[in-house]
Structures are given as structure tokens and as C-alpha cells.
Scaffold this active site. Structure first.
Site, mmCIF file in Angstrom:
data_model
loop_
_atom_site.group_PDB
_atom_site.id
_atom_site.type_symbol
_atom_site.label_atom_id
_atom_site.label_comp_id
_atom_site.label_asym_id
_atom_site.label_seq_id
_atom_site.Cartn_x
_atom_site.Cartn_y
_atom_site.Cartn_z
ATOM 1 N N ASP A 152 65.303 -53.222 104.254
ATOM 2 C CA ASP A 152 65.257 -52.188 105.286
ATOM 3 C C ASP A 152 63.887 -52.241 105.925
ATOM 4 O O ASP A 152 62.872 -52.239 105.248
ATOM 5 C CB ASP A 152 65.476 -50.806 104.658
ATOM 6 N N GLU B 81 69.224 -55.476 108.459
ATOM 7 C CA GLU B 81 69.940 -54.696 109.457
ATOM 8 C C GLU B 81 69.938 -55.448 110.777
ATOM 9 O O GLU B 81 68.977 -56.132 111.106
ATOM 10 C CB GLU B 81 69.244 -53.364 109.706
ATOM 11 N N CYS C 256 73.993 -42.193 100.336
ATOM 12 C CA CYS C 256 73.405 -42.335 99.006
ATOM 13 C C CYS C 256 73.875 -43.653 98.406
ATOM 14 O O CYS C 256 75.077 -43.899 98.324
ATOM 15 C CB CYS C 256 73.824 -41.178 98.111
ATOM 16 N N CYS D 193 76.038 -42.872 95.036
ATOM 17 C CA CYS D 193 77.385 -42.290 94.961
ATOM 18 C C CYS D 193 78.155 -42.374 96.274
ATOM 19 O O CYS D 193 79.337 -42.078 96.311
ATOM 20 C CB CYS D 193 77.297 -40.839 94.501
ATOM 21 N N CYS E 56 69.603 -36.882 96.056
ATOM 22 C CA CYS E 56 71.040 -36.605 96.178
ATOM 23 C C CYS E 56 71.542 -35.741 95.026
ATOM 24 O O CYS E 56 70.981 -35.748 93.936
ATOM 25 C CB CYS E 56 71.809 -37.922 96.229
ATOM 26 N N CYS F 292 73.880 -36.285 93.200
ATOM 27 C CA CYS F 292 74.296 -37.085 92.044
ATOM 28 C C CYS F 292 73.118 -37.365 91.116
ATOM 29 O O CYS F 292 73.295 -37.929 90.042
ATOM 30 C CB CYS F 292 74.931 -38.395 92.499
ATOM 31 N N ASP G 289 63.500 -45.622 102.111
ATOM 32 C CA ASP G 289 63.685 -46.979 102.621
ATOM 33 C C ASP G 289 64.326 -47.884 101.578
ATOM 34 O O ASP G 289 65.096 -48.790 101.905
ATOM 35 C CB ASP G 289 62.347 -47.567 103.079
HETATM 36 ZN ZN LIG Z 1 74.259 -39.618 95.369
#
Ligand SMILES: [Zn+2]
Length: 365
Positions: free
Chosen positions: A183, A267, A319, A322, A337, A339, A346
Site C-alpha cells: 500500500d 494498487e 478489515c 474479518c 476493528c 473483531c 497502511d
Molecule cells: Zn475486523
């Protein structure tokens, strides 16, 4: 657990024709099936399932005898891809499935490898209707452990990607070592899916500061004066110095990345640029993103490695642990996140770039 191995293959001219034709037919089927799903939804208010579409396949083949030249398994995989695209859409991991042009439909997958049939001849992979295609590397895998065969056309070359069953222990190190996502950030030049951050080195920052200062000084000098001419020359020299330093540094980074990896996913900047605002576009130019990609690409090509550009949509918001979308603006540096995952934003994006690259190569995680 599955790992992936990749080899360059060298189809003959005739085999290449057949491969291109197979890609064309698969893409046509993909678009036809997508159209079918859309129409069915409009008419009946509900979509078609994979099973329903698979049941329609024999009739489609009867109406289109040219499909005799493609194995049924490969065609079923086409329908499965479409089904996955819908699942990703419904799970909010992707946009609504699109019709594909030839630049976006570049691989075929044989979902069930048979060792004796597909790898019976040393140094070749056999694909029904296409023939024995030469593999351009020493075969260092056990054919009986190969689950799926994917053949991909990328940047003028053909690759074979194999998903191979291995014991869990080995799996992690192999995937980590072999494939990397990158990234290109704003605070750092690049972040990798391995967790590495390549920042703007201090000496480069220093030179850039000097450059800015020289620029300011120039604007203060009187137009047409000797001093102004002198300052102009100094500035040009500094410009060149900074450009050289930056280029050298990007060479170093790209060398390191290509040396330690076999698949390099980045990318697609063209798409990324379109998504971003003007202010960001400026820092993109500063960070030399395009140059880094160019260096990675030619070095990867020279080493016979895979370089792949992926759509950057959602890579920073999703994320990597997850799949949830975690919205955050540019000032938020850490991805956090529900999770439990908490990593540099990044690096999170880089992992998503890696996943997307592998998915594009037909290596679904
Ligand atoms: Zn997550």
C-alpha cells in the site's frame, strides 16, 4: 491448508490461440450468466443460484456448440466465480458484479486437478483440448497434492498457479514469503502486508527541506538580477540531487521487495488517483508512487516474478482480519476493528491488496 505456487509457462503459438479462445468463451459465458441473473431478478424479484445456473449449462452448450472445446469443469468454475462475485457483493466486500472485458477476464481455472492426467509428462502441464504446455521451471511440488490449476495471462506472459495441499505448519511461512501486498501511503512511502513501513528517510526529508528553502529564496530575488540567475542554477542543482536521491531510495526498496517475494501486488494508481482529491494527488506525486510501481514492475519481470495491479476500492476501509468495513478518514492512522484487530492503517490496506491480488490470480484465500 492450501498454499500457492506459480510458474511461468510457455504455450506454443497454437496453444496460445486456444488459450485466448478459451478465455474468450469463458468471459462470454460469465457475461451471459450475469445478464441472466439480472433479467431473472427483474422478472421474478429474486436472483438465480449457482445450482440453477449450472443446470442451465447443458442447454447453453447445445445452443453454442463452440463450447465443446472447453472442459465442463472450467465452465462450472466460471459460474462459481460469478456466484462468488455476488456473495462478495451481498457481504459488502465488493461492488455489484460487472460485465467483464478482456482486460478483466484473464484466467481459467480447472477446479479439480488429476495428478496423472495433468502432470503425467515431466516439465509440462496438460490441459484437455489445449495440450501439453511447457512449464518454464523445475517442478518442485508433488502433483498428487495439487488441488486446482489456474492459468493466467498477464502482461504478455502466461502463468500457471497451483493451489497445493500442505500441512498447516509449512503453510504460513510459504505464503508470507512468496506473496506480498503493498500500500502506498501518505505518511510512509510504502507499507507491506508483512508489516514493514518504508518511510521517507531523514536525509531525504532534509534535502527536500533545503529544496523548499531555496525555492522561497528564489521568489525573494529581484527579477532579472544576477543573484536571481545564480539562485535559479542552485535550485536546479538541488532539484536534480533530490530526484536522484529519491530514485536511488526507490530502487533500493523495490529491489528488496522483489528479491524476497514471488508475487507482488500493488494498487492500481490510475484508479486510486481518480478516487482521491486534489490535495492528496499532490502528495502522491511527491511520494513517487508511480515510480515505485514502475521499478517493482520491471524488476519483477526481469526476475520472472508476478507483478499485479489491483483495484484499490475498499482496501483501506476493509478489515483485513474479518472483512468488515471500518470507515475512517485520513487522519486516523490505526485500523481498529470490532473483531479485535488493531494495526497500522497502511499495513491493513497492504494485506487487503495482497488478498485482492491473490483473488485476481485465482488463488482464493
Ligand atoms: Zn475486523
Amino acid at each position: 491448508m492450501m498454499i500457492c505456487k506459480h510458474f511461468l509457462i510457455e504455450p506454443t503459438k497454437e496453444q496460445e490461440e486456444k488459450l485466448f479462445y478459451t478465455l474468450y468463451l469463458c468471459r462470454k459465458l460469465y457475461n451471459y450468466s450475469l445478464d441472466q441473473r439480472i433479467k431473472h431478478y427483474k422478472e421474478y424479484g429474486k436472483g438465480l443460484t449457482y445450482e440453477e445456473q449450472q443446470n442451465m449449462l447443458p442447454k447453453y452448450k447445445k445452443e453454442h456448440p463452440e463450447y465443446k472445446t472447453v472442459q465442463s469443469q472450467i465452465l462450472q468454475d466460471v459460474l462459481r466465480r460469478l456466484d462468488r462475485a455476488y456473495k462478495n457483493f451481498f457481504d459488502k466486500r465488493a461492488k455489484y458484479p460487472k460485465f467483464k472485458d478482456r482486460y478483466h477476464y484473464t484466467s481459467i481455472t480447472l477446479p479439480q486437478c488429476e495428478a496423472k492426467r495433468n502432470f503425467g509428462k515431466e516439465g509440462y502441464v496438460y490441459i484437455k483440448n489445449i495440450g501439453h504446455i511447457k512449464i518454464k521451471a523445475h517442478r518442485n511440488f508433488d502433483p498428487t497434492k495439487v488441488k486446482t490449476i489456474n492459468i493466467k495471462y498477464h502482461a504478455g506472459k502466461w502463468y500457471i498457479n497451483l493451489s497445493i495441499e500442505v500441512e498447516e505448519e509449512k503453510e504460513k511461512t510459504v505464503i508470507r514469503k512468496k506473496a506480498i501486498g503493498i500500500d502506498k501511503g501518505i505518511n510512509s512511502i510504502a507499507a507491506t502486508s508483512d508489516g514493514e513501513l518504508y518511510s521517507n528517510p531523514r536525509w531525504l526529508q532534509k534535502s527536500e527541506k533545503k529544496l523548499k528553502k531555496a525555492q522561497r529564496q528564489l521568489s525573494r530575488k529581484k527579477k532579472g538580477s544576477k543573484n536571481r540567475e545564480k539562485q535559479k542554477k542552485r535550485l536546479a542543482k538541488l532539484h536534480e540531487k533530490v530526484a536522484n536521491q529519491r530514485r536511488d531510495y526507490l530502487h533500493k526498496i523495490s529491489y528488496n521487495i522483489v528479491k524476497h517475494n514471488d508475487i507482488i501486488c500493488v494498487e492500481d494508481l490510475q484508479v486510486k488517483n481518480m478516487m482521491k482529491n486534489h490535495k492528496l494527488a499532490k502528495s502522491i506525486a511527491n511520494a513517487g508512487w508511480g515510480m515505485l510501481d514502475a521499478f517493482l514492475e520491471y524488476k519483477a519481470e526481469r526476475e520472472g516474478k508476478i507483478f499485479i495491479k489491483v483495484n484499490p476500492a475498499y482496501t483501506s476501509q476493509r478489515c483485513s482480519g474479518c472483512g468488515r468495513i471500518v470507515e475512517k478518514d485520513l487522519s486516523v492512522r490505526v485500523h481498529k476493528c470490532e473483531c479485535g484487530l488493531e494495526i497500522d492503517r497502511d499495513v491493513n490496506a497492504a494485506i487487503n491488496v495482497l488478498y485482492e491480488g491473490l483473488r485476481q490470480l485465482g488463488i482464493t484465500a
